[in-house]
Design an enzyme around this catalytic site. Structure first.
Site, PDB file in Angstrom:
ATOM      1  N   ASP A  37       0.711  -1.529  -0.005  1.00  0.00           N
ATOM      2  CA  ASP A  37       0.474  -0.222   0.229  1.00  0.00           C
ATOM      3  C   ASP A  37       1.308   0.914   0.124  1.00  0.00           C
ATOM      4  O   ASP A  37       2.199   0.990  -0.134  1.00  0.00           O
ATOM      5  CB  ASP A  37      -0.907   0.338   1.099  1.00  0.00           C
ATOM      6  CG  ASP A  37      -0.247   0.300   2.360  1.00  0.00           C
ATOM      7  OD1 ASP A  37       0.904   0.277   2.462  1.00  0.00           O
ATOM      8  OD2 ASP A  37      -1.458  -0.118   3.218  1.00  0.00           O
ATOM      9  N   HIS A  38       0.316   2.626   0.201  1.00  0.00           N
ATOM     10  CA  HIS A  38       1.160   3.561  -0.356  1.00  0.00           C
ATOM     11  C   HIS A  38       2.103   3.425   1.093  1.00  0.00           C
ATOM     12  O   HIS A  38       2.891   4.374   0.925  1.00  0.00           O
ATOM     13  CB  HIS A  38       0.071   4.440   0.401  1.00  0.00           C
ATOM     14  CG  HIS A  38      -0.709   4.637   1.782  1.00  0.00           C
ATOM     15  ND1 HIS A  38      -1.534   3.722   1.347  1.00  0.00           N
ATOM     16  CD2 HIS A  38      -0.931   5.349   2.643  1.00  0.00           C
ATOM     17  CE1 HIS A  38      -2.197   3.853   3.261  1.00  0.00           C
ATOM     18  NE2 HIS A  38      -1.233   4.619   3.935  1.00  0.00           N
TER      19      HIS A  38
ATOM     20  N   CYS B 184       2.622  -3.582   3.644  1.00  0.00           N
ATOM     21  CA  CYS B 184       1.922  -2.223   4.459  1.00  0.00           C
ATOM     22  C   CYS B 184       3.024  -1.293   5.808  1.00  0.00           C
ATOM     23  O   CYS B 184       3.641  -1.787   6.206  1.00  0.00           O
ATOM     24  CB  CYS B 184       0.566  -2.664   5.349  1.00  0.00           C
ATOM     25  SG  CYS B 184       0.701  -3.480   6.068  1.00  0.00           S
TER      26      CYS B 184
ATOM     27  N   THR C 266       2.509  -2.447   9.065  1.00  0.00           N
ATOM     28  CA  THR C 266       2.862  -2.669   9.960  1.00  0.00           C
ATOM     29  C   THR C 266       2.970  -3.914   9.397  1.00  0.00           C
ATOM     30  O   THR C 266       3.572  -5.389  10.274  1.00  0.00           O
ATOM     31  CB  THR C 266       1.564  -2.957  11.044  1.00  0.00           C
ATOM     32  OG1 THR C 266       0.100  -3.470  10.215  1.00  0.00           O
ATOM     33  CG2 THR C 266       1.587  -1.484  11.249  1.00  0.00           C
TER      34      THR C 266
ATOM     35  N   HIS D  60       9.098 -24.488   9.412  1.00  0.00           N
ATOM     36  CA  HIS D  60       8.302 -24.735  10.302  1.00  0.00           C
ATOM     37  C   HIS D  60       6.923 -25.119   9.261  1.00  0.00           C
ATOM     38  O   HIS D  60       5.750 -25.971   9.658  1.00  0.00           O
ATOM     39  CB  HIS D  60       7.893 -24.084  11.440  1.00  0.00           C
ATOM     40  CG  HIS D  60       9.154 -24.543  11.946  1.00  0.00           C
ATOM     41  ND1 HIS D  60       9.547 -24.551  13.648  1.00  0.00           N
ATOM     42  CD2 HIS D  60      10.010 -24.968  12.066  1.00  0.00           C
ATOM     43  CE1 HIS D  60      10.631 -24.355  13.917  1.00  0.00           C
ATOM     44  NE2 HIS D  60      11.673 -25.117  12.960  1.00  0.00           N
TER      45      HIS D  60
ATOM     46  N   ARG E 104       7.279 -34.096  12.091  1.00  0.00           N
ATOM     47  CA  ARG E 104       5.745 -32.845  13.500  1.00  0.00           C
ATOM     48  C   ARG E 104       5.513 -31.643  12.195  1.00  0.00           C
ATOM     49  O   ARG E 104       4.229 -30.905  12.161  1.00  0.00           O
ATOM     50  CB  ARG E 104       6.647 -32.678  14.188  1.00  0.00           C
ATOM     51  CG  ARG E 104       8.099 -32.067  14.516  1.00  0.00           C
ATOM     52  CD  ARG E 104       8.540 -31.777  15.444  1.00  0.00           C
ATOM     53  NE  ARG E 104       9.080 -30.483  15.648  1.00  0.00           N
ATOM     54  CZ  ARG E 104      10.629 -30.402  15.181  1.00  0.00           C
ATOM     55  NH1 ARG E 104      11.534 -31.699  14.983  1.00  0.00           N
ATOM     56  NH2 ARG E 104      12.337 -29.561  15.367  1.00  0.00           N
ATOM     57  N   HIS E 105       7.027 -31.355  11.503  1.00  0.00           N
ATOM     58  CA  HIS E 105       5.942 -29.642  10.775  1.00  0.00           C
ATOM     59  C   HIS E 105       5.468 -30.060   9.559  1.00  0.00           C
ATOM     60  O   HIS E 105       3.849 -29.407   9.471  1.00  0.00           O
ATOM     61  CB  HIS E 105       7.489 -29.418  10.367  1.00  0.00           C
ATOM     62  CG  HIS E 105       8.191 -29.012  11.835  1.00  0.00           C
ATOM     63  ND1 HIS E 105       8.129 -27.643  12.166  1.00  0.00           N
ATOM     64  CD2 HIS E 105       9.252 -28.835  11.773  1.00  0.00           C
ATOM     65  CE1 HIS E 105       9.018 -27.899  13.380  1.00  0.00           C
ATOM     66  NE2 HIS E 105       9.845 -28.344  12.236  1.00  0.00           N
TER      67      HIS E 105
HETATM   68  C1  RB5 Z   1      -2.405   2.192   6.529  1.00  0.00           C
HETATM   69  O1  RB5 Z   1      -1.493   3.794   7.403  1.00  0.00           O
HETATM   70  C2  RB5 Z   1      -1.685   1.495   6.793  1.00  0.00           C
HETATM   71  O2  RB5 Z   1      -2.794   1.127   7.959  1.00  0.00           O
HETATM   72  C3  RB5 Z   1      -1.846  -0.136   6.967  1.00  0.00           C
HETATM   73  O3  RB5 Z   1      -0.625   0.035   6.237  1.00  0.00           O
HETATM   74  C4  RB5 Z   1      -1.571  -1.179   8.022  1.00  0.00           C
HETATM   75  O4  RB5 Z   1       0.336  -0.828   8.762  1.00  0.00           O
HETATM   76  C5  RB5 Z   1      -2.541  -1.643   8.161  1.00  0.00           C
HETATM   77  O5  RB5 Z   1      -2.148  -3.185   8.289  1.00  0.00           O
END
Ligand code: RB5
Length: 157
Positions: free
Chosen positions: A8-9, A65, A67, A98, A133-134
Site C-alpha cells: 500500500d502507500h 503495509c 505493519t 516450520h 511434526r512440521h
Molecule cells: C495505513 O495507514 C496502514 O493502516 C496500513 O499500511 C497497515 O499498517 C495496516 O495494517
C-alpha cells in the site's frame, strides 16, 4: 524464482528497494503496485497478490503495509495462503521451514529497508522442513481450511 510484490502507500519505498534488490539476485519480480503515495486500502493489494499466487503465477508473494498485519489478515482469508508477518531473517526462515508459509508480509513503518532485503532473502532461500511434526501441523491447517472454506466462505455467527 518468480516473485510477486505489492504494497500500500506506506510500503512503496521498501517495495522499490526490494524490486531492485531481488532482481539483482536473479529473481523475476512482478510489481503489482501501488506506485504512488496516494492512500489506498491494503486489502485490495493483498487480494490481488493472493489471487495471482493461487493462479500459480509466482513461487512466493511479498506484501508490504505499515505493519504487515493488514496484509497478512487479508491474505490469510484465502484458502491455501499461509501469510506470515516476519520481523527478522530468522523468523522468516522459520516461517518457511516450520509453517511452509507462502506469503511474506513486512511492516514498512517498523523495519529498515535493508533489513527487509535480508528478511526477504531468508524467506525465499529457505525450504519447508520435511520433518514429520512440521508436515503434520501444516496438514492440520489445511484440514481446518478444508472443513471451513469448502464451497466458499462460511460466515461465523
Ligand atoms: C495505513 O495507514 C496502514 O493502516 C496500513 O499500511 C497497515 O499498517 C495496516 O495494517
Amino acid at each position: 524464482m518468480k516473485l510477486i510484490i505489492g504494497s500500500d502507500h506506506a510500503g512503496i519505498e521498501h517495495k522499490s528497494y526490494l524490486v531492485k534488490y531481488l532482481s539483482a539476485l536473479g529473481h523475476k519480480v512482478i510489481d503489482i503496485g501501488t506506485n504512488s503515495t496516494k492512500s489506498i486500502d491494503y486489502p485490495d493489494i493483498a487480494l490481488k497478490g493472493s489471487n495471482m499466487f493461487l493462479q500459480n503465477l509466482a513461487d512466493f508473494v511479498i506484501l508490504i503495509c505499515g505493519t504487515g498485519v493488514g496484509m497478512s489478515l487479508t491474505a490469510n482469508k484465502m484458502p491455501g495462503i499461509r501469510a506470515a508477518v516476519c520481523y527478522n531473517p530468522e523468523i522468516a526462515a522459520l516461517a518457511r521451514e516450520h509453517n511452509d508459509s507462502n506469503i511474506l508480509c513486512l511492516g514498512a513503518r517498523f523495519l529498515d529497508i535493508k533489513e527487509c532485503g535480508r528478511i526477504a532473502k531468508a524467506f525465499i532461500e529457505t525450504s519447508k522442513s520435511k520433518e514429520k511434526r512440521h508436515l503434520r501441523r501444516v496438514n492440520k491447517i489445511k484440514e481446518i481450511e478444508e472443513r471451513n472454506f469448502k464451497g466458499g466462505y462460511q460466515i461465523k455467527k
